[in-house]
Enzyme design. Structure first.
Site, PDB file in Angstrom:
ATOM      1  CG  ASN A   7      81.733  61.867  83.407  1.00  0.00           C
ATOM      2  OD1 ASN A   7      81.526  61.268  82.044  1.00  0.00           O
ATOM      3  ND2 ASN A   7      81.453  62.924  83.852  1.00  0.00           N
ATOM      4  NE  ARG A  92      76.996  62.324  82.993  1.00  0.00           N
ATOM      5  CZ  ARG A  92      77.362  63.409  82.563  1.00  0.00           C
ATOM      6  NH1 ARG A  92      78.436  63.921  82.150  1.00  0.00           N
ATOM      7  NH2 ARG A  92      76.013  64.071  82.252  1.00  0.00           N
ATOM      8  CG  HIS A 181      71.881  68.147  83.075  1.00  0.00           C
ATOM      9  ND1 HIS A 181      71.331  69.283  82.525  1.00  0.00           N
ATOM     10  CD2 HIS A 181      73.038  68.113  82.738  1.00  0.00           C
ATOM     11  CE1 HIS A 181      72.436  69.695  81.782  1.00  0.00           C
ATOM     12  NE2 HIS A 181      73.493  69.266  81.956  1.00  0.00           N
ATOM     13  NE  ARG A 241      74.688  71.159  74.082  1.00  0.00           N
ATOM     14  CZ  ARG A 241      74.617  70.612  75.293  1.00  0.00           C
ATOM     15  NH1 ARG A 241      73.399  70.577  76.142  1.00  0.00           N
ATOM     16  NH2 ARG A 241      75.619  69.873  75.867  1.00  0.00           N
ATOM     17  CD  GLU A 394      75.841  65.687  87.343  1.00  0.00           C
ATOM     18  OE1 GLU A 394      76.587  66.740  87.600  1.00  0.00           O
ATOM     19  OE2 GLU A 394      75.210  65.606  86.262  1.00  0.00           O
TER      20      GLU A 394
END
Ligand code: ADP
Length: 409
Positions: A7, A92, A181, A241, A394
């Site tokens: 990743n 990823r 996601h 955010r 993940e």
């Protein structure tokens, strides 16, 4: 069979080495401050427990990849003896755009398509490309596979993915709801389905609540809708955010506060959310400490911290309700990621007073997860809707996808 999952971020490279027969992680690590000076690696052998930390010069992802491989092959704390024991590398990738919607072998064509995604997700795609280049430089003969966060959302029907803006502008610029996601939503939805009577045909709302948060409606194993949109800025309030706001606020604030377009993006991503509302932190643990009056330095922010928490809880409730309507039913709600897995207050406050939907949360179970077997069902006995807390994984999904793709080569 050994699979390496990578990743790559702008200045970091996280990795896990899997043994795929038993699906165990043999080693994992993190290269930090790549290209920033004082770069360092932290590597852990999960079988022996041996840990290695070192400051190493890593001007680019190429050097980071080399350092990672050296650690994996190290005779003291490594796991393998030869780089060629690694059958494939799974990357990823945050955004595949409309071009890359399923796991894809790295070829010149795939790299070309990934380059087209830069405009959609520049902050993630450029580092991903550097990570891939790094692996190609060090391990040119090892197959590499791209696994996209957006893939699982590719099934969202157009009525939920198309933004009601000028059709030609949307099409010309590939503007639509891509979501994010997806690998996490896919993993926890599949896990949840194993424990539900209806199995794969169940109706599930998956809540990935971390620094970035997204909620998905999954029906028949496919995503019907998701809260993140064209970018990960959409949806519920997040660490820093804002999530969904009236779009008219954007030009209004730019004019009122004298903020440029580029800075406005940064402001909405970095200065809003829990941080902006509370004035304390983007980390929910800090916000809750202030909200509970346990932070003597921020006693004047108690109300703001409470407001940030309330907005989060209210936002999750609204998504669960609207997705239940969208699917015409609900069999399970799943909580995952940092907040979902660890914060009982968020779970309890979002799930209580939802009896109308057949959701009944058991407070004791919600606050005492440790005594519960997987999938940590925190619903009351007899609740029509099950509520699960499932740690996301993940990397395992990426390793499985990679294995499957290279098996067919
Ligand atoms: P990321 O999106 O960066 O992967 P994570 O999934 O690690 O984020 O989630 C980070 C969030 O999880 C933070 O808001 C943090 O406060 C929250 N969190 C982590 N551990 C706990 C905990 N024990 N209790 C409550 N919240 C937690």
């Amino acid at each position: 069979m050994y699979i390496l999952v990578v990743n790559a971020g702008s200045s970091s490279l996280k990795y896990q080495l899997f043994e795929m027969e038993k699906e165990v992680v043999l080693a994992k690590g993190l290269c930090e401050r790549i290209g920033l000076g004082e770069s360092a690696i932290t590597h852990k052998n999960l079988v022996t427990g041996a840990e290695h930390k070192a400051v190493v010069d890593m001007p680019t992802h190429n050097e980071a990849t080399k350092v990672m491989i050296d650690c994996i092959l190290d005779k003291d704390f490594g796991s393998l003896t030869d780089m060629n024991q690694i059958s494939a590398i799974g990357h990823r990738i945050v955004q595949g755009g409309p071009w890359l919607t399923k796991p894809t072998l790295v070829t010149d064509e795939a790299i070309k398509d990934l380059n087209r995604c830069i405009v959609l997700a520049p902050l993630h795609t450029k580092p991903h490309l550097q990570g891939i280049q790094g692996c190609l430089a060090v391990m040119p003969n090892t197959p590499q596979v791209l696994v996209f966060d957006t893939s699982f959302h590719a099934t969202i029907p157009e009525k939920a993915s198309f933004f009601p803006i000028d059709y030609d502008v949307a099409k010309r610029n590939n503007i639509k709801r891509y979501g994010a996601h997806g690998t996490s939503h896919r993993y926890v939805a599949n896990e949840a389905a194993k424990y539900l009577e209806k199995g794969k045909s169940a109706k599930i709302v998956t809540c990935h609540l971390g620094n970035g948060s997204s909620i998905s409606a999954v029906m028949d194993g496919k995503v019907m809708d998701t809260s993140m949109g064209f970018t990960p800025l959409d949806g519920i309030i997040m660490g820093s955010r804002c999530g969904a706001i009236d779009p008219a606020v954007v030009p209004f604030v730019m004019e009122a506060e004298g903020i440029s377009a580029a800075d406005m993006g940064n402001w909405m991503n970095k200065k809003c959310g829990l941080l902006g509302v509370s004035g304390v932190s983007s980390d929910l643990r800090d916000v809750k400490k202030v909200m509970k009056g346990e932070d003597p330095n921020n006693m004047d922010k108690v109300e703001r911290a409470r407001l940030a928490f309330d907005i989060l809880v209210y936002g999750i409730k609204k998504y669960v309700g609207s997705y239940t309507a969208a699917m015409n039913g609900l069999d399970a709600v799943v909580f995952t990621a940092g907040i979902g897995e660890n914060d009982p207050d968020v779970r309890y406050e979002t799930m209580k007073d939802m009896e109308f939907f057949g959701i009944e949360v058991d407070k004791d179970k919600c606050y005492n997860l440790k005594s519960l077997p997987a999938p940590c069902d925190i619903s009351k006995d007899g609740s029509k809707v099950r509520i699960f807390v499932i740690p996301t994984n993940e990397e395992l999904v990426i390793a499985r996808d990679t294995k499957e793709l290279v098996a067919n080569l």
